[in-house]
Write an enzyme that holds these catalytic residues in place. Structure first.
Site, PDB file in Angstrom:
ATOM      1  N   SER A 176       0.882  -1.278   0.200  1.00 44.31           N
ATOM      2  CA  SER A 176      -0.056   0.165  -0.013  1.00 44.31           C
ATOM      3  C   SER A 176       0.768   1.245   0.095  1.00 44.31           C
ATOM      4  CB  SER A 176      -1.013  -0.102   1.295  1.00 44.31           C
ATOM      5  OG  SER A 176      -1.663   1.255   1.345  1.00 44.31           O
TER       6      SER A 176
ATOM      7  N   HIS B 286      -1.011  -1.342  -4.148  1.00 45.04           N
ATOM      8  CA  HIS B 286      -2.475  -0.945  -3.473  1.00 45.04           C
ATOM      9  C   HIS B 286      -2.363   0.706  -3.269  1.00 45.04           C
ATOM     10  CE1 HIS B 286      -5.908  -2.554  -1.300  1.00 45.04           C
ATOM     11  NE2 HIS B 286      -5.648  -1.373  -0.603  1.00 45.04           N
TER      12      HIS B 286
ATOM     13  N   ASP C 166      -4.810   3.561  -1.825  1.00 46.20           N
ATOM     14  CA  ASP C 166      -5.971   3.491  -0.711  1.00 46.20           C
ATOM     15  C   ASP C 166      -6.591   4.953  -1.258  1.00 46.20           C
ATOM     16  OD1 ASP C 166      -6.119   1.207   0.778  1.00 46.20           O
ATOM     17  OD2 ASP C 166      -4.127   1.992   1.338  1.00 46.20           O
TER      18      ASP C 166
ATOM     19  N   MET D 287      -9.320   7.709  -0.008  1.00 40.57           N
ATOM     20  CA  MET D 287     -10.044   8.096   1.135  1.00 40.57           C
ATOM     21  C   MET D 287     -10.664   9.587   1.014  1.00 40.57           C
ATOM     22  SD  MET D 287      -7.710   6.656   4.209  1.00 40.57           S
ATOM     23  CE  MET D 287      -6.854   5.144   3.785  1.00 40.57           C
TER      24      MET D 287
ATOM     25  N   HIS E  13      -8.503   0.741  -4.008  1.00 44.93           N
ATOM     26  CA  HIS E  13      -9.216   0.549  -3.011  1.00 44.93           C
ATOM     27  C   HIS E  13     -10.150   1.772  -2.629  1.00 44.93           C
ATOM     28  CE1 HIS E  13      -9.993  -0.474   1.562  1.00 44.93           C
ATOM     29  NE2 HIS E  13     -10.999  -0.602   0.775  1.00 44.93           N
TER      30      HIS E  13
ATOM     31  N   ASP F  66      -6.695  -6.714   4.431  1.00 44.27           N
ATOM     32  CA  ASP F  66      -5.807  -5.387   4.343  1.00 44.27           C
ATOM     33  C   ASP F  66      -5.922  -4.896   5.659  1.00 44.27           C
ATOM     34  OD1 ASP F  66      -4.989  -2.600   4.043  1.00 44.27           O
ATOM     35  OD2 ASP F  66      -6.345  -2.123   2.504  1.00 44.27           O
TER      36      ASP F  66
END
Length: 222
Positions: free
Chosen positions: A6, A31, A33, A35, A64, A173
């Site tokens: 990540s 990965h 992330d 948000m 993600h 995760d």
């Protein structure tokens, strides 16, 4: 067994080098992330950063989306170069529609559940996805400790996947490090997201090799 470092834990002042290093070290995915400050308290990465990451690595981008109403942004992240786009069952009222939209954009579709969300929320969608992501920490920050009760959820979802007869990947995760790879693999995970567990070490190659060795040592006995 796949390792998906990540980049939330990477050094963003040298992100291109970090991506090159994990690729050379044997990572399988990157990965990313995402948000939004609503679904989770933190704010991180948008499509422009995904586009930059896409230019910097040949690895598949495992994106993600920890955001509310992900259906509004699937197109943007698909165009930015995502290979896998994962959305949360808790984040949308139209989960099937979002999953279909991801596939319509030619991407692999994933669904994720938070630690407090029961696995039965996956029953009506699991046949339509390419990946299921079990959060083993509460999403929002890197560096949290692994929630042990997540292991039973991984086991339950592995059984659900086997019942479909489809090659659906099971990703975990949160708090993944060399020390808990065996128990996560034994429970049934086959893709492992690790942020500080990789980027917080001095030798990415040695870390990723050790992670895969730990996971494979368990799976070989199953």
């Amino acid at each position: 067994m796949k390792i998906s470092p990540s980049i939330l834990s990477a050094d963003f002042t040298r992100l291109g080098k970090e991506l090159s290093d994990i690729e050379a070290a044997g990572a399988d995915y990157v990965h990313v992330d995402v948000m939004d400050g609503h679904f989770v308290p933190n704010i991180t990465i948008g499509p422009f950063v995904v586009e930059a990451v896409r230019k910097a690595t040949a690895l598949p981008l495992d994106v993600h989306l920890m955001i509310d109403e992900p259906e509004k942004y699937v197109s943007d992240f698909a165009k930015a170069g995502s290979d896998i786009i994962t959305v949360h069952v808790e984040a949308t009222k139209h989960l099937h529609k979002v999953v279909q939209s991801i596939k319509d954009h030619g991407k692999k579709a994933g669904v994720s559940i938070n630690p407090a969300t029961p696995v039965n929320t996956l029953e009506n969608i699991i046949n339509d996805v390419d990946l299921v992501l079990i959060m083993s920490v509460n999403p929002g920050w890197s560096g949290q400790g692994f929630i042990q009760s997540s292991l039973k959820k991984i086991e339950a979802v592995r059984r659900m996947i086997e019942e479909t007869g489809k090659p659906i990947e099971l990703e975990v995760d949160g708090g993944i490090k060399i020390s808990n790879m065996k128990e996560a693999a034994r429970a049934g995970a086959d893709v492992f997201v690790s942020g500080s567990g990789v980027f917080g070490t001095k030798d990415y190659k040695a870390t990723i090799e050790a992670m895969k060795k730990e996971a494979l040592s368990v799976r070989a006995k199953v």
